[in-house]
Structure formats: structure tokens, C-alpha cells
Design a protein around this motif. Structure first.
Motif, PDB file in Angstrom:
ATOM      1  N   HIS A  53      44.782  32.300  39.674  1.00 18.92           N
ATOM      2  CA  HIS A  53      43.754  33.198  40.221  1.00 18.92           C
ATOM      3  C   HIS A  53      42.414  32.485  40.233  1.00 18.92           C
ATOM      4  CE1 HIS A  53      42.393  37.535  40.827  1.00 18.92           C
ATOM      5  NE2 HIS A  53      41.240  36.860  40.757  1.00 18.92           N
ATOM      6  N   VAL A  90      42.131  33.865  45.805  1.00 16.25           N
ATOM      7  CA  VAL A  90      42.260  35.320  45.870  1.00 16.25           C
ATOM      8  C   VAL A  90      41.176  35.928  46.756  1.00 16.25           C
ATOM      9  CG1 VAL A  90      42.200  37.433  44.490  1.00 16.25           C
ATOM     10  CG2 VAL A  90      43.397  35.396  43.643  1.00 16.25           C
ATOM     11  N   GLU A 142      42.935  41.000  45.542  1.00 14.72           N
ATOM     12  CA  GLU A 142      42.726  41.681  44.285  1.00 14.72           C
ATOM     13  C   GLU A 142      42.409  43.145  44.556  1.00 14.72           C
ATOM     14  OE1 GLU A 142      39.655  40.929  40.504  1.00 14.72           O
ATOM     15  OE2 GLU A 142      39.922  39.447  42.072  1.00 14.72           O
ATOM     16  N   ILE A 166      48.056  41.846  42.798  1.00 13.78           N
ATOM     17  CA  ILE A 166      47.110  41.287  41.835  1.00 13.78           C
ATOM     18  C   ILE A 166      46.154  42.402  41.448  1.00 13.78           C
ATOM     19  CG2 ILE A 166      45.286  39.603  41.441  1.00 13.78           C
ATOM     20  CD1 ILE A 166      46.655  37.824  43.528  1.00 13.78           C
ATOM     21  N   HIS A 185      45.557  40.786  36.222  1.00 15.80           N
ATOM     22  CA  HIS A 185      44.818  39.531  36.149  1.00 15.80           C
ATOM     23  C   HIS A 185      43.638  39.655  35.187  1.00 15.80           C
ATOM     24  CE1 HIS A 185      40.839  38.415  37.858  1.00 15.80           C
ATOM     25  NE2 HIS A 185      40.817  39.653  38.291  1.00 15.80           N
ATOM     26  N   GLU A 205      44.917  31.518  34.288  1.00  8.74           N
ATOM     27  CA  GLU A 205      44.019  31.514  35.443  1.00  8.74           C
ATOM     28  C   GLU A 205      42.620  31.107  35.016  1.00  8.74           C
ATOM     29  OE1 GLU A 205      41.947  35.439  36.386  1.00  8.74           O
ATOM     30  OE2 GLU A 205      43.982  36.138  35.850  1.00  8.74           O
TER      31      GLU A 205
END
Length: 255
Positions: A6, A39, A93, A127, A154, A202
Motif C-alpha cells: 500500500h 492505491v 481505498e 482495501i 490497511h 506496507e
């Protein structure tokens, strides 16, 4: 080899810190970071982000509208068109953030449901961003059958009960540089308890640079610092964390 699951490559500082995206990827490769997921946070910014990463086979994309950007231009047909692009491996996201914009809760929930429905239809994982919205996040995921597409929570900062509930839905838990922060005691305890087969790492770059880079702009190369800290917490070798989180990324996003 490591994966940054991410990051926001279109938001890095290309004026002072990096020459271009190739420069960022070279730095990542030097740190043995071999795959990245860039993302999306708005529909308007998605085409530019996609154009940036298209030349690079090891950089994948997601498409979505961040809960703090739900007032940005949104068209469901355009969203579906972008989401179907072969470079897009995930939806988001998306999610809920009642910390910064509780007054937008209703619109956040509407967009969240649209993202889940799209992810289920396209069989692409979600996500999820969630902050101070634990109950509503889980309730909406369950009500709209997010277990059918799976996904990841995330930049995880929730408690162990939330982690268990998310994993019961088939979700992975992604850990960012926050775990290296001295005050993140609850998160450290969660990471110790997390099964390795549900773990991702991430950067969320350019945000949340891990120690020893805290206070600087984050970048994908720094995901190795996150992996190293997790390895120390869990009593594992760095190689074990790298291998398993890379496999988890493959299983979730490149299935």
C-alpha cells in the motif's frame, strides 16, 4: 524480497526528493522491494496515477475513493470502468473515518457499500480504511458479503477483537510504520498475536515513515524497516517475514 502492499506513488515529492517514479522504484529495488501496489483515493486522480505506473509490470493499482474524499466527484459508471482495468488488482481505498469527518458518515457509508458491491461483482479484493468506526465497518462488510471478495484492513490500528473479526471474514491485516512508534503499544501486542498467514506490510507512503525515518517523507524502500520490526516483535527472521508477506500479497491481489 519484499512487497509494499500500500503506497501512493502519485503523491511522493518529485520536486526535491525523487527525480521521477523510476527513481523511486530503483531505490525500492536496491532495498529488495520487488512489487508495489499504488492505491487510488479519488476518481479524478486515478488516470494520472495509472499513467505513471503503467510502464512498470511490478507496480499494480487499486481504484477507489478514500472516505475522507467522498465529496470529490464520483460517477458510478466511471468508477466501474476504471475498476475493470487489467492493471487494477483491488478496489479501494474505501471505508469509514469518523475521526476526521463524522459529519460525512452517511455519504461515507454509501460510497463504502458501492465499493463493496463492485468488489464482489468483479471478484477483486477490498482495501479498507477504518478509524473510530469499528462497529459500522464490520457491520457493513458483513451485510454486503465482503467475505466473497476478501481484502485487507490497511494501516491497521484497531484492537485484537477487530482483527479477529476481520480475519473471520477472510481479510488480511496490513501493518505500517506506525508499529515502530514508541506509543503504539496496543498495536505491537496485536502484531505479536497475528498469524503470519494473514499478515501484510506496507508503507502508506508518503505518510507514516517508520523509525528511523520518522518525520521524513515515507517511500516504498522503507517497508523493509516495517518488516524488520515485525520480525523482532514476533521472534522471526527477516527472511521469514519477507517470504510470507510476499506470498500473502500474491495470494490476495494476484490470484
Amino acid at each position: 524480497m519484499f512487497v509494499d502492499s500500500h503506497c501512493h506513488l502519485d503523491k511522493l515529492n518529485y520536486q526535491d526528493l525523487h527525480q521521477d517514479i523510476s527513481d523511486v522504484l530503483v531505490k525500492a529495488e536496491q532495498a529488495k522491494v520487488t512489487q508495489l501496489l499504488s492505491v487510488g483515493v479519488t476518481l479524478d486522480s486515478f488516470p494520472n496515477m495509472l499513467a505513471m505506473i503503467t510502464p512498470f509490470d511490478n507496480v499494480h493499482a487499486s481504484c477507489g475513493v478514500h472516505p475522507l474524499d467522498v465529496q470529490s466527484d464520483f460517477d458510478l459508471e466511471r468508477f466501474h470502468t476504471y475498476a475493470r482495468h487489467p492493471k487494477v488488482v483491488a478496489i479501494g481505498e474505501t471505508g469509514l473515518d469518523y475521526h476526521y469527518q463524522p459529519e460525512m458518515a452517511e455519504l461515507q457509508q454509501q460510497r463504502f457499500i458501492q465499493h463493496i458491491d463492485t468488489a464482489v461483482e468483479l471478484n477483486k479484493p477490498l482495501i479498507i480504511h477504518t478509524r473510530q468506526a469499528r462497529e459500522d465497518t464490520l457491520a457493513i462488510l458483513k451485510a454486503h458479503h465482503a467475505e466473497r471478495c476478501g481484502g485487507v484492513i490497511h494501516c491497521f490500528t484497531e484492537d485484537w477483537a477487530f482483527a479477529q473479526a476481520a480475519m473471520d471474514l477472510g481479510f488480511y491485516i496490513s501493518i505500517s510504520g506506525i508499529v515502530t512508534f514508541r506509543q503504539a503499544t496496543e498495536l505491537k501486542a496485536v502484531v505479536k498475536a497475528l498469524p503470519l498467514d494473514r499478515l501484510l506490510i506496507e508503507t502508506d507512503s508518503p505518510y507514516l515513515a517508520p523509525v528511523p525515518h520518522r518525520g521524513k517523507e515515507n517511500q516504498p524502500a522503507y517497508v523493509v524497516e516495517v518488516a524488520a520490526y515485525i520480525a523482532q516483535l514476533k521472534g522471526l527472521s527477516l527472511g521469514e517475514v519477507a517470504e510470507k508477506t510476499s506470498k500473502n500479497f500474491q495470494d490476495l491481489f494476484l490470484r
